[in-house]
Scaffold this active site. Structure first.
Site, short mmCIF file in Angstrom:
data_model
loop_
_atom_site.label_atom_id
_atom_site.label_comp_id
_atom_site.label_asym_id
_atom_site.label_seq_id
_atom_site.Cartn_x
_atom_site.Cartn_y
_atom_site.Cartn_z
N LEU A 33 0.82 -1.22 0.00
CA LEU A 33 0.00 0.00 0.00
C LEU A 33 0.85 1.26 0.00
CD1 LEU A 33 -2.76 -1.04 2.58
CD2 LEU A 33 -2.71 -1.40 0.11
N HIS A 37 -3.48 4.35 -2.24
CA HIS A 37 -4.43 3.42 -1.62
C HIS A 37 -5.06 4.04 -0.37
CE1 HIS A 37 -1.67 0.24 -3.48
NE2 HIS A 37 -2.84 -0.02 -4.02
N ASP A 152 -5.08 3.25 -13.04
CA ASP A 152 -5.49 2.12 -13.88
C ASP A 152 -6.84 2.47 -14.51
OD1 ASP A 152 -3.39 0.05 -13.16
OD2 ASP A 152 -4.07 0.69 -11.20
N ARG A 189 4.40 -1.18 -7.68
CA ARG A 189 5.62 -1.61 -8.41
C ARG A 189 6.79 -0.64 -8.19
NH1 ARG A 189 1.66 -3.56 -11.84
NH2 ARG A 189 1.87 -5.76 -12.35
O1 PAF Z 1 -5.64 -2.56 -9.18
C1 PAF Z 1 -5.37 -3.56 -8.50
O2 PAF Z 1 -4.64 -3.50 -7.52
C2 PAF Z 1 -5.93 -4.91 -8.92
O3 PAF Z 1 -6.01 -5.00 -10.31
C3 PAF Z 1 -7.28 -5.25 -8.26
C4 PAF Z 1 -8.37 -4.28 -8.67
C5 PAF Z 1 -7.12 -5.21 -6.76
C6 PAF Z 1 -7.72 -6.64 -8.66
O4 PAF Z 1 -6.78 -7.60 -8.29
#
Ligand code: PAF
Length: 282
Positions: A33, A37, A152, A189
């Site tokens: 995290l 997040h 994303d 990452r």
């Molecule tokens: O974005 C992410 O961390 C992942 O793709 C998710 C939405 C938790 C699904 O595994």
């Protein structure tokens, strides 16, 4: 803080503390995290009576076994970070078996073509894996509101499409990208980058920010050529794709249309670590 590893126990607990007025805010994550997040969690805590976070590195969404093996797993540190937002947040950290019951495969989805662009092109099967895990988690947690980061963006659009098609009673909420001081989009990452690589990776946001300026007067093709040349000059980075696309359909912008909203999407490798970013263009 309550931490569940078993879905039946989580479901039983949520049923025991919920009534018709309860709203459940849900933040699905793969752990490691960061501030991005935590901002999703704060949003969930502010707007719901119960907040649940899942921490699960979902094997079916990885097309690259090395990426899956090297994905950071930092549960203890994650729990400490969650506590800084609220110690009332419920954590669901299942095993692969608790989710997949011995059959670790994804189901096929039709996201009306959203899955065929960009990440879908370069990571075959990725969005079937994402669809499978998010649907399963939604069925377990039954959230009122679910929070996803806009980094994303393609995933966000795909989850919204899945919810619409499956008529799931959950509101999917996109939240702004969190960036390091040098503009690098926060990502789990990034933990794999050295300090020097983190500094160098500032080029990604710098480039897409300049692409945004260029797009005001130039075509999508001209901007794309400029971005490709910029990365060709930089030996430490390998550009996987840069695409200017319609935000709603994710189809590439061929000719600008004033009524449409466009977004630039980029994926870049630095020392085999894949980073993505995106920026709204108009
Ligand atoms: O974005 C992410 O961390 C992942 O793709 C998710 C939405 C938790 C699904 O595994």
């Amino acid at each position: 803080m309550l931490i569940f590893n078993n879905q039946n126990e989580l479901v039983a607990h949520l049923a025991s503390v919920s009534n018709t007025a309860t709203t459940i805010g849900f933040v699905p994550t793969m752990g490691a995290l960061h501030q991005g997040h935590l901002s999703l969690l704060s949003e969930a805590v502010t707007n719901n009576s119960i907040t649940v976070i899942s921490i699960f590195v979902n094997p079916t969404q990885f097309n690259n076994p090395e990426d899956l093996a090297k994905y950071p797993r930092t549960l203890d540190a994650d729990i400490e970070k969650i506590k800084t937002v609220s110690d009332k947040i419920i954590v669901y950290a299942p095993s692969v078996d608790d989710i997949y019951k011995g059959n670790t495969v994804s189901q096929p989805f039709d996201f009306d073509g959203l899955e065929n662009q960009m990440e879908g092109q370069f990571r075959p099967g990725h969005f079937n894996g994402v669809g499978t895990i998010v649907k399963r988690l939604f069925e377990i947690v039954k959230p009122t509101n679910a929070y996803f980061g806009e980094k994303d963006f393609q995933q966000l659009q795909i989850v919204k499409k899945m919810v619409e098609k499956a008529q799931m009673p959950v509101q999917v909420i996109g939240c702004p990208i969190y960036r390091e001081a040098n503009g690098l989009a926060m990502s789990s990452r990034n933990e794999r980058l050295s300090e020097t690589e983190k500094k160098e990776a500032a080029i990604i946001f710098k480039t897409i920010s300049h692409a945004k300026k260029l797009f005001a007067t130039k075509s999508a093709t001209e901007v794309t050529i400029w971005v490709k040349k910029t990365f060709e000059k930089n030996q430490n980075f390998a550009l996987e794709y840069f695409q200017i696309a319609d935000e709603a359909t994710l189809l590439p912008c061929i000719r600008k249309n004033k009524t449409k909203k466009y977004r630039a999407f980029i994926a870049v490798f630095i020392n085999n670590i894949r980073l993505i970013d995106t920026i709204s263009l108009n």
